[in-house]
Scaffold this motif. Structure first.
Motif, PDB file in Angstrom:
ATOM      1  N   ALA A 199      26.932  68.435  80.948  1.00 29.97           N
ATOM      2  CA  ALA A 199      25.948  69.642  81.813  1.00 29.97           C
ATOM      3  C   ALA A 199      26.650  71.024  81.352  1.00 29.97           C
ATOM      4  N   ILE A 200      25.920  72.042  81.203  1.00 31.80           N
ATOM      5  CA  ILE A 200      25.913  73.675  80.864  1.00 31.80           C
ATOM      6  C   ILE A 200      25.208  74.289  82.288  1.00 31.80           C
ATOM      7  N   TRP A 201      24.368  74.021  82.228  1.00 33.79           N
ATOM      8  CA  TRP A 201      23.754  74.587  83.595  1.00 33.79           C
ATOM      9  C   TRP A 201      23.208  74.193  84.905  1.00 33.79           C
ATOM     10  N   SER A 206      15.601  78.703  85.281  1.00 29.26           N
ATOM     11  CA  SER A 206      16.257  79.088  85.522  1.00 29.26           C
ATOM     12  C   SER A 206      17.824  79.484  84.289  1.00 29.26           C
ATOM     13  N   PHE A 207      17.622  78.355  83.699  1.00 30.61           N
ATOM     14  CA  PHE A 207      18.335  77.768  82.859  1.00 30.61           C
ATOM     15  C   PHE A 207      17.864  78.864  81.106  1.00 30.61           C
ATOM     16  N   LEU A 241      19.591  81.814  78.574  1.00 34.17           N
ATOM     17  CA  LEU A 241      19.179  81.840  77.339  1.00 34.17           C
ATOM     18  C   LEU A 241      18.728  83.447  76.913  1.00 34.17           C
ATOM     19  N   ARG A 242      18.370  84.359  78.499  1.00 34.56           N
ATOM     20  CA  ARG A 242      18.110  85.483  78.532  1.00 34.56           C
ATOM     21  C   ARG A 242      16.532  85.820  77.887  1.00 34.56           C
ATOM     22  N   MET A 243      16.071  85.047  78.032  1.00 33.36           N
ATOM     23  CA  MET A 243      14.326  85.083  77.861  1.00 33.36           C
ATOM     24  C   MET A 243      13.313  85.609  78.686  1.00 33.36           C
ATOM     25  N   PRO A 244      12.750  86.690  78.341  1.00 37.35           N
ATOM     26  CA  PRO A 244      11.658  87.431  79.394  1.00 37.35           C
ATOM     27  C   PRO A 244      11.219  86.736  80.374  1.00 37.35           C
ATOM     28  N   ASP A 245      10.469  86.075  80.430  1.00 40.50           N
ATOM     29  CA  ASP A 245       9.332  85.429  81.633  1.00 40.50           C
ATOM     30  C   ASP A 245       9.276  83.906  80.782  1.00 40.50           C
TER      31      ASP A 245
END
Length: 281
Positions: A108-110, A127-128, A133-137
Motif C-alpha cells: 500500500a502506498i496511499w 486523492s492519490f 502525484l500532484r496532478m492539477p485537477d
C-alpha cells in the motif's frame, strides 16, 4: 362580778386551749401541692436519664464508625428511632474499547499510515493523483473494480490516462500502485528489494523523450524525495527502450516507491505516472 360574767370568762379561757379543726378545702390544696412536687421530681429524673443516654450514644459513634454498616438507636419514652447508614459502592466507568484499524494491504502506498481513510475506491484514487502525484485537477475516467483499477486523467481535457491500482481492506480502500501505457516499467517489479543505485528498464514515449523519476520513502510526499532526475526513452508517440541507474540517499524507512512521470508541454503539470512500490535493503 355576776354569774354571767364568770361564765363568759370561763368559756373564753377554754376556747384558748382548743386547736381549731382545718377546713376540707385547705386539706385538698395541700394534697395537690404535694402531688405536683412529686411529678416535678419525676420529670427531672426522666430528663436526666435522656441526657445521659444521648451522651452515651455520642460517645459510641466514633467507635462504631469503622464498620461497613452502622446502626444508631436512640430510645426515648414511648419513641424509638433507628438510622441505617450503608456505604455506597464506588462507581467505575466502563472500559473504552478503541476500534482496531484495518490492516494495510501489502505494498500500500496511499493513504499514508494514520492518514485519511477512504470508503470509496474512486475517492482514494483521486486523492492519490492530487496529493501524491500532484496532478492539477484529477478526474475519474472509469472504474473497473473487477480489475481493482480506477482510470484517472490529470485534467478532464488531458489525453493521457493513468490506471490507479486499488485494494480494499476492512471496508477501506488503498492505492497499491499506478501505471500508464506510455511508461512501461519492466524492472523492478512491485515489492522488489532495491538499494542505491537501482537499475530500471522498460519502454516509454514522451514529449521530447524525457521521463522524470523520483525515489520516495513511505509517508514522503512530493518534495520529500531520496533522489530525482530524468532519463530518455522514445518520443512523439514512438516507444523506445530505457535503461537507467537511479542513485538516491539512504532511506530511513523500510519501504517506498519508484515514481516515473511526464509533464505537460502546455503548463508543466504532471500528465501521467507509473508508480511501483519497493522495499529498501
Amino acid at each position: 362580778m355576776s354569774d354571767e360574767e364568770r361564765l363568759e370568762q370561763a368559756m373564753h379561757a377554754y376556747a384558748s386551749t382548743v386547736t381549731p379543726t382545718p377546713d376540707w378545702d385547705d386539706v385538698e390544696q395541700r394534697a395537690e401541692e404535694i402531688r405536683r412536687r412529686r411529678m416535678r421530681r419525676r420529670a427531672g429524673f426522666a430528663a436526666l436519664g435522656l441526657a445521659a443516654a444521648a451522651v452515651l450514644v455520642v460517645a459510641l459513634i466514633p467507635v462504631l464508625g469503622g464498620d461497613d454498616e452502622t446502626t444508631v438507636a436512640v430510645t426515648a419514652p414511648s419513641t424509638t428511632t433507628t438510622e441505617h447508614t450503608t456505604p455506597t459502592p464506588p462507581t467505575t466507568s466502563p472500559a473504552t474499547t478503541l476500534p482496531i484499524p484495518p490492516a494495510r494491504p501489502q505494498n500500500a502506498i496511499w493513504p499514508f499510515p494514520g492518514g485519511t481513510t477512504f470508503r470509496d475506491p474512486a475517492a482514494a484514487a483521486v486523492s492519490f493523483a492530487r496529493y501524491y502525484l500532484r496532478m492539477p485537477d484529477p478526474t475519474v475516467e472509469s472504474t473497473a473494480l473487477s480489475a481493482r483499477v480506477v482510470e484517472i486523467r490529470a485534467r478532464h481535457d488531458r489525453p493521457a490516462v493513468t490506471s490507479v491500482k486499488v485494494e480494499e481492506s476492512g471496508g477501506d480502500w488503498f492505492v497499491t500502485g499506478a501505471r500508464t501505457k506510455n511508461i512501461d516499467l519492466v524492472s523492478p517489479e512491485a515489492g522488489d528489494r532495491v538499494s542505491s543505485p537501482v537499475r530500471i528498464t522498460g519502454t516509454s514515449t514522451a514529449f521530447e523523450a524525457q521521463v522524470n523519476w523520483e525515489v520516495r520513502e513511505e509517508s514522503a510526499g512530493p518534495g520529500r524525495k531520496l533522489g530525482e532526475r530524468f532519463f530518455m526513452g522514445g518520443s512523439n508517440g514512438v516507444f523506445g527502450p530505457f535503461d537507467a541507474s537511479l542513485t538516491f540517499a539512504a532511506p530511513t524507512r523500510s519501504v517506498g516507491a519508484i515514481v516515473l512521470f511526464t509533464r505537460s508541454a502546455e503548463d508543466g503539470a504532471v500528465s501521467e505516472a507509473t508508480v511501483v512500490p519497493v522495499t529498501f535493503g
